[in-house]
Write a protein that holds these residues in place. Structure first.
Motif, PDB file in Angstrom:
ATOM      1  N   PRO A  81       2.070 -29.685 -39.410  1.00 23.67           N
ATOM      2  CA  PRO A  81       1.776 -30.807 -38.874  1.00 23.67           C
ATOM      3  C   PRO A  81       2.358 -30.985 -37.552  1.00 23.67           C
ATOM      4  O   PRO A  81       2.137 -31.692 -36.520  1.00 23.67           O
ATOM      5  CB  PRO A  81       2.295 -31.733 -39.993  1.00 23.67           C
ATOM      6  N   ASP A  82       3.646 -30.455 -37.484  1.00 25.46           N
ATOM      7  CA  ASP A  82       4.442 -30.685 -36.352  1.00 25.46           C
ATOM      8  C   ASP A  82       4.834 -29.546 -35.237  1.00 25.46           C
ATOM      9  O   ASP A  82       5.739 -29.276 -34.756  1.00 25.46           O
ATOM     10  CB  ASP A  82       5.877 -31.183 -36.453  1.00 25.46           C
ATOM     11  N   ALA A  83       3.831 -28.472 -35.671  1.00 28.50           N
ATOM     12  CA  ALA A  83       3.772 -27.315 -34.628  1.00 28.50           C
ATOM     13  C   ALA A  83       3.364 -27.870 -33.358  1.00 28.50           C
ATOM     14  O   ALA A  83       2.816 -28.831 -33.063  1.00 28.50           O
ATOM     15  CB  ALA A  83       2.738 -26.387 -35.287  1.00 28.50           C
ATOM     16  N   TRP A  84       3.925 -27.102 -32.292  1.00 27.34           N
ATOM     17  CA  TRP A  84       3.778 -27.330 -30.916  1.00 27.34           C
ATOM     18  C   TRP A  84       2.420 -27.457 -30.505  1.00 27.34           C
ATOM     19  O   TRP A  84       1.649 -28.122 -29.641  1.00 27.34           O
ATOM     20  CB  TRP A  84       4.781 -26.476 -29.811  1.00 27.34           C
ATOM     21  N   GLY A  85       1.341 -26.601 -31.119  1.00 27.76           N
ATOM     22  CA  GLY A  85       0.026 -26.351 -30.866  1.00 27.76           C
ATOM     23  C   GLY A  85      -0.728 -27.192 -31.574  1.00 27.76           C
ATOM     24  O   GLY A  85      -1.941 -27.275 -31.411  1.00 27.76           O
ATOM     25  N   THR A  86      -0.222 -28.088 -32.580  1.00 29.17           N
ATOM     26  CA  THR A  86      -1.475 -28.971 -33.379  1.00 29.17           C
ATOM     27  C   THR A  86      -1.738 -29.940 -32.418  1.00 29.17           C
ATOM     28  O   THR A  86      -0.766 -30.685 -31.927  1.00 29.17           O
ATOM     29  CB  THR A  86      -0.451 -29.375 -34.520  1.00 29.17           C
ATOM     30  N   ARG A  87      -3.117 -30.388 -32.768  1.00 26.50           N
ATOM     31  CA  ARG A  87      -3.608 -31.470 -31.938  1.00 26.50           C
ATOM     32  C   ARG A  87      -3.128 -32.859 -32.418  1.00 26.50           C
ATOM     33  O   ARG A  87      -3.115 -33.037 -33.741  1.00 26.50           O
ATOM     34  CB  ARG A  87      -5.176 -31.523 -31.990  1.00 26.50           C
ATOM     35  N   ARG A  88      -2.613 -33.699 -31.461  1.00 22.06           N
ATOM     36  CA  ARG A  88      -2.265 -35.192 -31.938  1.00 22.06           C
ATOM     37  C   ARG A  88      -3.545 -36.012 -31.900  1.00 22.06           C
ATOM     38  O   ARG A  88      -3.347 -37.152 -32.282  1.00 22.06           O
ATOM     39  CB  ARG A  88      -1.358 -35.660 -30.899  1.00 22.06           C
ATOM     40  N   THR A  89      -4.625 -35.670 -31.033  1.00 18.73           N
ATOM     41  CA  THR A  89      -5.771 -36.518 -30.954  1.00 18.73           C
ATOM     42  C   THR A  89      -6.960 -35.713 -31.202  1.00 18.73           C
ATOM     43  O   THR A  89      -7.169 -34.417 -30.634  1.00 18.73           O
ATOM     44  CB  THR A  89      -5.844 -37.050 -29.582  1.00 18.73           C
ATOM     45  N   TRP A  90      -8.222 -36.202 -31.637  1.00 18.94           N
ATOM     46  CA  TRP A  90      -9.233 -35.293 -31.929  1.00 18.94           C
ATOM     47  C   TRP A  90     -10.419 -36.349 -32.486  1.00 18.94           C
ATOM     48  O   TRP A  90     -10.320 -37.402 -32.741  1.00 18.94           O
ATOM     49  CB  TRP A  90      -9.051 -34.578 -33.269  1.00 18.94           C
ATOM     50  N   ASP A  91     -11.588 -35.863 -32.134  1.00 21.51           N
ATOM     51  CA  ASP A  91     -12.862 -36.791 -32.138  1.00 21.51           C
ATOM     52  C   ASP A  91     -13.283 -36.703 -33.871  1.00 21.51           C
ATOM     53  O   ASP A  91     -13.271 -35.661 -34.294  1.00 21.51           O
ATOM     54  CB  ASP A  91     -13.891 -36.143 -31.459  1.00 21.51           C
ATOM     55  N   ALA A  92     -13.509 -37.837 -34.290  1.00 20.71           N
ATOM     56  CA  ALA A  92     -13.666 -38.006 -35.844  1.00 20.71           C
ATOM     57  C   ALA A  92     -15.110 -37.140 -36.134  1.00 20.71           C
ATOM     58  O   ALA A  92     -15.006 -37.101 -37.323  1.00 20.71           O
ATOM     59  CB  ALA A  92     -13.780 -39.372 -36.184  1.00 20.71           C
ATOM     60  N   ASP A  93     -15.826 -36.972 -35.172  1.00 22.47           N
ATOM     61  CA  ASP A  93     -17.176 -36.346 -35.499  1.00 22.47           C
ATOM     62  C   ASP A  93     -17.057 -34.789 -35.343  1.00 22.47           C
ATOM     63  O   ASP A  93     -17.751 -34.320 -35.845  1.00 22.47           O
ATOM     64  CB  ASP A  93     -18.274 -36.736 -34.688  1.00 22.47           C
ATOM     65  N   GLY A  94     -15.675 -34.196 -35.032  1.00 21.27           N
ATOM     66  CA  GLY A  94     -15.658 -32.861 -35.099  1.00 21.27           C
ATOM     67  C   GLY A  94     -14.406 -32.474 -35.889  1.00 21.27           C
ATOM     68  O   GLY A  94     -13.918 -33.370 -36.511  1.00 21.27           O
ATOM     69  N   PRO A  95     -13.931 -31.215 -36.317  1.00 21.63           N
ATOM     70  CA  PRO A  95     -13.125 -30.799 -36.860  1.00 21.63           C
ATOM     71  C   PRO A  95     -11.704 -31.317 -36.511  1.00 21.63           C
ATOM     72  O   PRO A  95     -11.438 -31.712 -35.481  1.00 21.63           O
ATOM     73  CB  PRO A  95     -13.213 -29.234 -36.707  1.00 21.63           C
ATOM     74  N   SER A  96     -10.903 -31.515 -37.739  1.00 19.84           N
ATOM     75  CA  SER A  96      -9.556 -32.145 -37.707  1.00 19.84           C
ATOM     76  C   SER A  96      -8.601 -31.169 -37.770  1.00 19.84           C
ATOM     77  O   SER A  96      -8.761 -29.927 -38.407  1.00 19.84           O
ATOM     78  CB  SER A  96      -9.592 -33.424 -38.345  1.00 19.84           C
ATOM     79  N   PRO A  97      -7.242 -31.410 -37.402  1.00 21.14           N
ATOM     80  CA  PRO A  97      -6.289 -30.540 -37.976  1.00 21.14           C
ATOM     81  C   PRO A  97      -6.069 -30.457 -39.463  1.00 21.14           C
ATOM     82  O   PRO A  97      -5.669 -29.195 -39.964  1.00 21.14           O
ATOM     83  CB  PRO A  97      -4.839 -31.202 -37.330  1.00 21.14           C
ATOM     84  N   PHE A  98      -6.652 -31.394 -40.155  1.00 17.85           N
ATOM     85  CA  PHE A  98      -6.464 -31.272 -41.608  1.00 17.85           C
ATOM     86  C   PHE A  98      -7.426 -30.258 -42.180  1.00 17.85           C
ATOM     87  O   PHE A  98      -7.266 -29.561 -43.169  1.00 17.85           O
ATOM     88  CB  PHE A  98      -6.792 -32.801 -42.312  1.00 17.85           C
ATOM     89  N   GLU A  99      -8.579 -29.700 -41.440  1.00 14.08           N
ATOM     90  CA  GLU A  99      -9.571 -28.775 -41.971  1.00 14.08           C
ATOM     91  C   GLU A  99      -9.187 -27.532 -41.456  1.00 14.08           C
ATOM     92  O   GLU A  99      -9.272 -26.395 -42.107  1.00 14.08           O
ATOM     93  CB  GLU A  99     -10.974 -29.212 -41.385  1.00 14.08           C
ATOM     94  N   ALA A 100      -8.068 -27.394 -40.321  1.00 17.77           N
ATOM     95  CA  ALA A 100      -7.822 -26.187 -39.990  1.00 17.77           C
ATOM     96  C   ALA A 100      -6.647 -25.753 -41.013  1.00 17.77           C
ATOM     97  O   ALA A 100      -6.576 -24.235 -40.887  1.00 17.77           O
ATOM     98  CB  ALA A 100      -7.043 -26.218 -38.535  1.00 17.77           C
ATOM     99  N   MET A 101      -5.888 -26.443 -41.549  1.00 18.21           N
ATOM    100  CA  MET A 101      -5.096 -26.003 -42.800  1.00 18.21           C
ATOM    101  C   MET A 101      -5.216 -26.793 -43.950  1.00 18.21           C
ATOM    102  O   MET A 101      -4.554 -27.789 -43.834  1.00 18.21           O
ATOM    103  CB  MET A 101      -3.424 -26.096 -42.129  1.00 18.21           C
ATOM    104  N   ARG A 102      -6.062 -26.134 -44.821  1.00 17.68           N
ATOM    105  CA  ARG A 102      -6.379 -27.060 -46.199  1.00 17.68           C
ATOM    106  C   ARG A 102      -4.984 -27.232 -46.967  1.00 17.68           C
ATOM    107  O   ARG A 102      -4.848 -28.096 -47.505  1.00 17.68           O
ATOM    108  CB  ARG A 102      -7.442 -26.112 -46.826  1.00 17.68           C
ATOM    109  N   ILE A 103      -4.151 -26.061 -47.039  1.00 19.74           N
ATOM    110  CA  ILE A 103      -2.725 -26.220 -47.824  1.00 19.74           C
ATOM    111  C   ILE A 103      -1.690 -25.681 -47.031  1.00 19.74           C
ATOM    112  O   ILE A 103      -1.687 -24.484 -46.577  1.00 19.74           O
ATOM    113  CB  ILE A 103      -3.054 -25.511 -49.251  1.00 19.74           C
ATOM    114  N   LEU A 104      -0.680 -26.551 -46.982  1.00 24.59           N
ATOM    115  CA  LEU A 104       0.542 -26.157 -46.224  1.00 24.59           C
ATOM    116  C   LEU A 104       1.054 -25.221 -46.965  1.00 24.59           C
ATOM    117  O   LEU A 104       2.001 -25.748 -48.081  1.00 24.59           O
ATOM    118  CB  LEU A 104       0.975 -27.528 -45.826  1.00 24.59           C
ATOM    119  N   ASN A 105       1.336 -23.841 -47.015  1.00 25.52           N
ATOM    120  CA  ASN A 105       1.760 -23.056 -47.740  1.00 25.52           C
ATOM    121  C   ASN A 105       3.043 -22.276 -47.022  1.00 25.52           C
ATOM    122  O   ASN A 105       2.632 -21.151 -46.431  1.00 25.52           O
ATOM    123  CB  ASN A 105       0.676 -22.053 -48.265  1.00 25.52           C
TER     124      ASN A 105
END
Length: 447
Positions: free
Chosen positions: A315-339
């Motif tokens: 969530p707080d990685a330097w490369g994690t997007r802070r804005t995104w289009d709701a019609d496309g993939p989000s950071p939550f899909e990029a990492m299903r489980i924080l492990n």
């Protein structure tokens, strides 16, 4: 079931999502699951959406303690209620969640620690919690075989433990049987806002029309809220847990001193963790939130180890997007489980420390180890509140390592807030506005 829950865990609730709902709950940890359960029980058409697996993150990675002991005074009445709710819910599951009343013991190595525990006792007494101080001899009788002599301890016999990787999915089963619709592997990309208030959610499976949303997203909550212009000074810290192979029973509850925490598991092994130690991956949010955390840092300057950068996708990685289009993939899909990977050096030290503390146990062998990201707040108590700036949104996050035990109590509180009912507890301490209205940060007791 293997522990903790991870990407290899099969999907139990695949969906699909409905078109409409009375309430959508975002996040399938213990807070979200319990909120959905209590909403379903009052007849709400509630949909619980989890981007990965139920309890896949901190809700299956915590210590498994269900403790009233040491709670912030404002959390304590909710935790007392949660203690009773756990007993009720355990009887409604179709599996053994390992719920055991074994007590919790905080071992004191100095008179200063005993004084701190004695000071906290007045909060326990105000809520009829059975906490009490133990002498050196009483500690030795309660937890026999320790190589170290302690000045005394704080002990709460009514505190409990359970297996979180079993318990939270079992509670999800209770919620589903009560009428909640649970969908795993389905990220909520954004809120649908119309006329300045919540009108629905946009998920990767489509839009759900709903007037009420509960955000119980754990470590991902601040990222989700930032996209909607809501600032939440929440950070996440890594905590490592080691699990031993089966060993003789030495004490049926949870115990901790300033170096090590331990409790027996249902499978005969022990879960070990480092008391008061965690690690922060420094990212953009850490810099933004720093002024809010100064009080906490001054109080406990050595309790956190700072690491330069979070792994990719955190969530707080330097490369994690802070804005995104709701019609496309989000950071939550990029990492299903924080492990996060466990700290192997810490695992080794925990093993050695436990073996040294109990020399008669024999060889201590580690079965597995894991880590979790604890969502924390500057004053070490959560945000549980309706969001005034965005009607229809309720937030329950930042449980600061206290979430598993208090989960049923907080779920009931959040359900009441959504329904516009009196939650039965004073929530002033947990309001979102405390971080923007000039309120002085008040750190709860470090107990």
């Amino acid at each position: 079931m293997a522990f903790p829950i991870n990407d290899a865990t099969p999907v139990t609730w695949p969906g699909p999502v409905p078109k409409t709902a009375d309430v959508v709950v975002i996040g399938g940890g213990v807070i979200g699951v319990c909120t959905a359960l209590y909403l379903a029980e009052v007849g709400q058409r509630v949909v619980l959406l989890e981007k990965g697996r139920i309890a896949g993150e901190q809700s299956s990675r915590n210590w498994g303690w269900i403790r009233q002991q040491g709670r912030d005074p404002d959390e304590l009445p909710i935790m007392v209620e949660a203690n009773a709710l756990w007993r009720d819910l355990a009887g409604r599951t179709n599996v053994d969640i390992g719920l055991t009343q074994g007590g919790v013991t905080y071992l004191a190595g100095s008179e200063d620690e005993m004084a701190k525990y004695a000071k906290w006792l007045r909060h326990a007494e105000a809520h009829d919690v059975d906490s009490r101080l133990l002498s050196t001899a009483e500690v030795a009788d309660l937890v026999p075989g320790m190589s170290k002599t302690y000045v005394g301890a704080l002990y709460t016999a009514s505190d409990m433990r359970a297996e979180p990787w079993v318990a939270v999915p079992a509670l999800a089963g209770v919620a589903a049987r009560a009428g909640a619709l649970i969908v795993e592997n389905c990220a909520v990309r954004a809120l649908d806002i119309q006329g300045g208030k919540v009108a629905g959610v946009v998920t990767e499976q489509g839009r759900i029309v709903t007037p009420e949303v509960v955000l119980a997203g754990g470590a991902w909550s601040a990222l989700f809220l930032r996209r909607h212009g809501i600032a939440l000074p929440q950070l996440s810290v890594r905590a490592t847990v080691a699990a031993t192979d089966p060993l003789p029973m030495i004490y049926p509850g949870g115990a901790a001193d300033d170096r090590i925490a331990f409790r027996p598991r249902k499978d005969g092994g022990y879960s070990l963790a480092a008391g008061g130690f965690h690690e922060l991956f420094v990212g953009p949010d850490a810099f933004r939130a720093l002024p809010k955390y100064l009080t906490q840092l001054r109080k406990d300057p050595f309790g956190t180890r700072f690491l330069p950068a979070a792994p990719r996708g955190f969530p707080d990685a330097w490369g994690t997007r802070r804005t995104w289009d709701a019609d496309g993939p989000s950071p939550f899909e990029a990492m299903r489980i924080l492990n996060p990977a466990p700290n192997r050096t810490k695992v080794k030290k925990l093993t050695q420390g436990f073996a040294a503390l109990f020399p008669d146990l024999g060889p201590v062998r580690i079965k597995t180890a894991w880590a979790g990201m604890i969502d924390t707040m500057p004053d070490v108590v959560p945000v549980v509140d309706r969001v005034a700036a965005l009607p229809g949104l309720t937030v329950g996050t930042g449980m600061s390592g206290h979430g598993f035990g208090i989960g049923p109590g907080m779920g009931k509180v959040l359900a009441a807030l959504v329904m516009g009912e009196n939650p039965g507890h004073d929530l002033t301490r947990f309001r979102l506005s405390r971080f923007s209205d000039g309120t002085k940060m008040r750190i709860g007791p470090s107990v």
